[in-house]
Design a protein around this motif. Structure first.
Motif, PDB file in Angstrom:
ATOM      1  N   ILE A  44       0.837  -1.205   0.000  1.00  0.00           N
ATOM      2  CA  ILE A  44       0.000   0.000   0.000  1.00  0.00           C
ATOM      3  C   ILE A  44       0.868   1.249   0.000  1.00  0.00           C
ATOM      4  N   LYS A  49      -2.973  -1.630  -4.051  1.00  0.00           N
ATOM      5  CA  LYS A  49      -4.285  -1.725  -3.428  1.00  0.00           C
ATOM      6  C   LYS A  49      -4.266  -2.685  -2.239  1.00  0.00           C
ATOM      7  N   THR A  52      -4.125  -6.998  -2.262  1.00  0.00           N
ATOM      8  CA  THR A  52      -3.436  -7.609  -3.394  1.00  0.00           C
ATOM      9  C   THR A  52      -2.403  -8.628  -2.939  1.00  0.00           C
ATOM     10  N   GLU A 268       0.699  -1.003  -9.410  1.00  0.00           N
ATOM     11  CA  GLU A 268      -0.614  -1.572  -9.715  1.00  0.00           C
ATOM     12  C   GLU A 268      -1.377  -0.529 -10.514  1.00  0.00           C
ATOM     13  N   ALA A 271      -4.658   1.089  -9.306  1.00  0.00           N
ATOM     14  CA  ALA A 271      -4.771   1.320  -7.862  1.00  0.00           C
ATOM     15  C   ALA A 271      -5.220   2.735  -7.534  1.00  0.00           C
ATOM     16  N   ASN A 272      -4.859   3.725  -8.404  1.00  0.00           N
ATOM     17  CA  ASN A 272      -5.175   5.121  -8.123  1.00  0.00           C
ATOM     18  C   ASN A 272      -6.404   5.626  -8.858  1.00  0.00           C
TER      19      ASN A 272
END
Length: 340
Positions: A44, A49, A52, A268, A271-272
């Motif tokens: 993280i 995320k 994961t 990732e 993720a954002n």
């Protein structure tokens, strides 16, 4: 006479009613939870995320257990396929016997499958998990204490471990090599965390540092052990394995730093992503077009557009006639115009 020592458990199994809780398995389970917990926090922090790491661990852990057991059975095959041995014991993983080399190798295959399914780079995931793996090993080594196995030479040091009489062991006090390796693994985890913050390690270099540092400790600890093992040129097989894997890890560190310096900007890709970032009307229109209601609405819009066009045509024609009459009157009233 040794007055101070670490006592060994009288049994490696705790009965919870009809359920046997084996100390070896319990230590491994604790290690897995620690690795996933720390790995998730680090993932993280790097922009991934939540969850994961655990999702990929679902693939990595079973592969790792199978790989660890295979390595142990292959390298110590005489314990299961020798004269007077029962090959069924090869499946009794709770009695001890996991090779970290096989666990990491086959566990990496499982992690690769999980990462590929999630569309994330394996080196980045391995970097996030590296110190957690070291801590998992630190926890797992205490399973050897429950089983009274993997100890070193006899000693009268105050931290010696007491071993009782049993199959393939003689009562006495010995070097607690399981404790040495456990403490070493804690140090490796702290080293990787510090180096990762200090040098911004990426592209698998944090994991490579973990592997190299672990091999250094495993080499001298393995040399102290007295359990049965294969020897090559006077050294235990696992000492040679430590040397080879250490060299490979260092080579990877050097080459990776030159070819791919820095750290991954994105670990990732989605993720954002911010939910609802798209225009609501656009999303609704796009989604509505795929449904019966959306298709009906689209057809209705087309019908309304057609009706509007039909109403506009007579008006346009009337405008055109009016313009034509106005042009005629202008011409009729112009100076010099002829009259019929």
């Amino acid at each position: 006479m040794n007055l101070a020592f670490i006592p060994s458990p009288s049994t490696g199994v705790l009965q919870l009613g009809p359920i046997p809780l084996r100390g070896y398995a319990f230590c491994i389970i604790i290690g897995v939870f620690v690795a996933v917990w720390l790995g998730n926090k680090r993932w993280i922090a790097r922009g991934g995320k939540p969850g994961t790491v655990a999702d990929i661990a679902v693939w990595a852990v079973p592969f790792g257990l199978v790989g660890g057991r295979l390595y142990h059975v292959i390298t110590d095959y005489q314990l299961y396929f020798g004269e007077g041995r029962d090959w069924v014991d090869a499946f009794k993983i709770w009695e001890g016997g996991l090779g970290i080399w096989g666990a990491i190798a086959l566990g990496a295959v499982g992690a690769w499958i999980g990462c590929r399914r999630r569309g994330i780079p394996l080196p980045a995931w391995a970097d996030a998990l590296a110190p957690g793996i070291a801590l998992a090993q630190a926890c797992g080594r205490w399973g050897n204490w429950f089983n009274q196995e993997l100890y070193g030479r006899a000693t009268d040091l105050p931290w010696a471990v007491e071993i009782t009489d049993g199959p393939n062991r003689v009562a006495g006090t010995y070097h607690p090599t399981f404790l040495y390796e456990s403490l070493w693994c804690v140090g490796v985890a702290l080293l990787v965390i510090w180096a990762d913050r200090r040098f911004t390690l990426g592209h698998g270099r944090a994991f490579a540092l973990y592997v190299a540092a672990y091999c250094v400790g495993r080499g001298w600890i393995e040399y102290m052990r007295v359990d049965e093992a294969h020897h090559v040129l006077g050294l235990r097989l696992n000492v040679w394995t430590s040397i080879v894997v250490f060299v490979l890890a260092v080579v990877y560190l050097v080459l990776s730093a030159k070819l791919r310096p820095g750290r991954e900007a994105v670990v990732e890709p989605d993720a954002n992503a911010v939910p609802g970032a798209k225009d609501a009307d656009t999303v609704a229109g796009a989604e509505g077009g795929d449904t019966p209601a959306g298709e009906a609405a689209a057809e209705g819009d087309e019908a309304d557009a057609g009706a509007a066009a039909a109403e506009a045509e007579p008006a346009d024609a009337a405008d055109a006639e009016g313009e034509a009459e106005a042009d005629g009157e202008d011409k009729a009233g112009a100076p010099g115009a002829k009259k019929l």
